[in-house]
Every structure is written in structure tokens, then in C-alpha cells.
Design a protein around this motif. Structure first.
Motif, mmCIF file in Angstrom:
data_model
loop_
_atom_site.group_PDB
_atom_site.id
_atom_site.type_symbol
_atom_site.label_atom_id
_atom_site.label_comp_id
_atom_site.label_asym_id
_atom_site.label_seq_id
_atom_site.Cartn_x
_atom_site.Cartn_y
_atom_site.Cartn_z
ATOM 1 N N ALA A 1 1.347 6.650 3.963
ATOM 2 C CA ALA A 1 0.527 7.787 4.453
ATOM 3 C C ALA A 1 0.688 7.991 5.757
ATOM 4 N N GLY B 1 -2.327 2.420 3.898
ATOM 5 C CA GLY B 1 -3.232 3.448 4.032
ATOM 6 C C GLY B 1 -4.448 3.035 4.901
ATOM 7 N N THR B 2 -4.458 2.019 5.515
ATOM 8 C CA THR B 2 -5.377 1.611 6.283
ATOM 9 C C THR B 2 -4.788 0.883 7.745
ATOM 10 N N ALA C 1 0.790 -1.228 0.016
ATOM 11 C CA ALA C 1 -0.186 0.089 0.134
ATOM 12 C C ALA C 1 0.887 1.196 -0.098
ATOM 13 N N ARG D 1 3.569 1.798 6.138
ATOM 14 C CA ARG D 1 3.519 2.156 5.005
ATOM 15 C C ARG D 1 1.918 1.873 4.376
#
Length: 353
Positions: free
Chosen positions: A28, A115-116, A25, A113
Motif C-alpha cells: 500500500a 498495510g501497517t 501483507a 509492502r
């Protein structure tokens, strides 16, 4: 199982037989607020970074747990802060945060790393430098580390890898730089609900928390001034990370001391899967060693199935190898195999005894 002469089996091109993929992913992160320093710890040699705050330890917490294994004395010149790499496979990008909290007293870093919240669970954690594993255990109620691996690198330097879902190495084992030592998780003390991430620390000498040092990756100090930075791993990137060169890992180094190869199967030109046996503890181990796309995350897997027990698999996108997968099979037969790219090998039940 009992030993037999090594054989080399041909590969079977059955893509996706193992059926699992590694987590990938985009990184973020939101920049944290850095608290006002109260006192400072010692920065890494030659660093120009602003020292981070070092509050006192929480009473009753054992954040400097005793080693579970010893390590031979080595010259202090063998290790320097600049020898460390990002604790993840070559080519992966991870965002690190250094924030003021009960778990961060100085230069500790939390890595993610995905996103969830659960995106990184199960991702490979690699040794930042070669050394000896001196702690590999779940810390329970002692502190918030959960599943912890601590590596002694010589020269007084140690690294901590906390909250792991599982640990791939045992106390006393020698590990190579870039070797898989566990997977990202969220283990902690009972009742401490945290999201999966890797808590990483570098320490030198004793006297927690004053012995916590600034983290240096590939010769560059982490950006403690902003408190957040996304980095790309150069950990054991053979041929500059271009996918060429020689794999620095072997089946024996992945499985650990005492294991000997008893069988192997070629996975086309992409790699080889090995079955090993340790006469000292009676355990089997399976590891797949890549030959191509070295340093690049690509489909790689290894599994071991003891007759009458569930299959244990390590499968995902790895830079150099899959495994180790271990199991004890006294009086039992085993199935073993793996994959590299589209090439797959699956053994029958064999090596019985």
C-alpha cells in the motif's frame, strides 16, 4: 564445539515446532509529490527517465561513509546497471517511493509492502547483485542510515541498504545475488523516529550526491516520473520463479567464508539443515537450504542454541534458505535444527568442546 564426522539425521514431521512466521501483507502506498528540480544527477545508461532533483548535502552529515573493507580491482565491464534485481526474495511484491526529503537527494527509494507501519519489520533484505560487503555497521550519529550494508559490485557500482533491524553479513564477505544480508527495520540516528522501511540506493564512483544513479531492476528503470511503483522481485528466481531448478545457495555461501559443514539433517525432500564451524573465529553457524518450492516464499527456519544461552532463530517464509544463525560456543554443547515445510529437525545438545 569440536569437529566430528558429518552425519545425516532423519526428519521428524512436527509442523510448527519453531512457531514463527514471516511478515506478509498487501502493498500500500500513496504517490508522493515530486519537488521542482534544482539540478540533476546522471541517469542510468540508456535511461529515458526524467532526472530527479539533487540538493546539496546537509553540512556535517557523513552520507558517504568510508569503507570498512577493501575489494580487489575488477574490470569495469563486469558490472552494468541492468544486472541489478529487487533487493527482496523472489516473488515478493514491494512498493517503492522516491520522494524529496532530507534523506532523498536524487534517485534513492524507500520500500514497503505492509498495510501497517510495523508490518515489514524483520522481512528479509537480499543483495541486489553479487559483490563484496564493504560496510556493515551501525552508523550512529554520522548520518541517518542506522544499520547499513554497502556492497561493492565492481565497475564502480555500489548499493546501499539502510535502516536495517539487523545485518546478516560482515564487512569483507563475498555475497551472492539474492543472498540475505539483513532485515527491514527503522534504525537511524538518535532521536530520528522513522517507520520501518528499506532505504535503497545505487551509486557509481565517488562524489556524493552526484554519484547516485537511477535504480534498475531486472533491466527496467524504476518509474521516477511518478515517483511510486509496485514491483515483484525476480531476484534469483530459479526456473523463472516457478519453484523448480537448483538452489543457487549453499550452506557455505550463506554462512560465509571460513565455515565448513560438520553435520547435517535431511528435512524430508523439502531441504536440508546444516551445522557449520569456522575454525578461524570459533563460531558455529546454522543454515537451512531448500530443495523444493525454490523461488517461492514458503515456511523455512533455522536455529542455534548454545548451552546456557537463549536460542537464536531465523524463521519465516523464504524463497531459498533460512539463516545464517551464528553463535560462539567455547567449551559448550549446542542444539541446532530447522524446518522446511512441515519437516522439522531438532538435535540434542551435542558437538561439545
Amino acid at each position: 564445539m569440536r569437529l566430528k564426522l558429518m552425519i545425516t539425521a532423519g526428519c521428524v514431521l512436527l509442523p510448527g515446532v519453531l512457531g514463527l512466521t514471516g511478515a506478509t501483507a498487501a502493498a500500500a502506498a500513496n504517490p508522493p509529490v515530486i519537488p521542482t528540480p534544482t539540478r540533476t544527477s546522471t541517469p542510468a545508461p540508456g535511461s529515458t527517465q526524467t532526472p530527479a532533483p539533487v540538493p546539496t548535502a546537509t553540512p556535517g552529515e557523513n552520507n558517504d561513509p568510508p569503507n570498512e573493507a577493501g575489494v580487489a580491482e575488477r574490470s569495469a565491464t563486469l558490472m552494468a546497471s541492468t544486472n541489478f534485481q529487487l533487493p527482496f526474495p523472489c516473488g515478493q511484491s514491494w512498493t517503492g517511493k522516491n520522494i524529496g526529503s532530507s534523506a532523498h537527494r536524487a534517485y534513492e527509494i524507500d520500500f514497503n509492502r505492509g498495510g501497517t507501519a510495523d508490518a515489514d519489520r524483520g522481512d528479509t533484505v537480499a543483495a541486489a547483485a553479487a559483490g563484496t560487503v564493504v560496510i556493515s555497521s551501525h552508523q550512529g550519529s554520522l548520518n541517518g542510515f542506522g544499520n547499513l550494508v554497502k556492497i561493492d559490485h565492481g565497475g564502480g557500482w555500489q548499493t546501499f541498504y539502510a535502516h536495517l533491524t539487523n545485518r546478516s553479513v560482515s564487512a569483507g564477505a563475498r555475497v551472492a545475488q539474492g543472498q540475505k544480508i539483513g532485515t527491514v527495520g527503522n534504525t537511524s540516528r538518535p532521536g530520528n523516529n522513522i517507520s520501518p522501511h528499506l532505504h535503497y540506493e545505487v551509486r557509481q564512483g565517488s562524489g556524493y550526491p552526484d554519484n547516485i544513479r537511477q535504480a534498475v531492476f531486472n533491466g527496467v528503470t524504476f518509474d521516477y516520473r511518478s515517483g511510486v511503483q509496485t514491483l515483484t522481485s525476480k531476484n534469483t528466481c530459479g526456473g523463472g520463479g516457478g519453484g523448480g531448478g537448483t538452489n543457487p545457495h549453499t550452506a557455505q555461501s550463506v554462512c560465509g567464508s571460513g565455515y565448513k559443514v560438520v553435520d547435517s539433517a535431511a528435512l524430508g525432500t523439502a531441504g536440508t539443515v546444516y551445522l557449520l564451524y569456522n575454525a578461524g573465529n570459533g563460531n558455529n553457524c546454522v543454515a537451512t537450504i531448500k530443495k523444493t518450492s525454490l523461488g517461492k516464499a514458503s515456511a523455512t527456519g533455522a536455529y542455534l542454541e548454545v548451552q546456557g544461552k537463549a536460542r537464536v532463530t531465523d524463521d519465516g517464509n523464504f524463497a531459498y534458505f533460512a539463516g545464517p544463525v551464528r553463535g560462539s560456543a567455547p567449551g559448550k554443547c549446542v542444539k541446532w535444527g530447522g524446518r522446511a515445510g512441515s519437516a522439522v529437525y531438532n538435535s540434542p545438545f551435542e558437538h561439545c568442546g
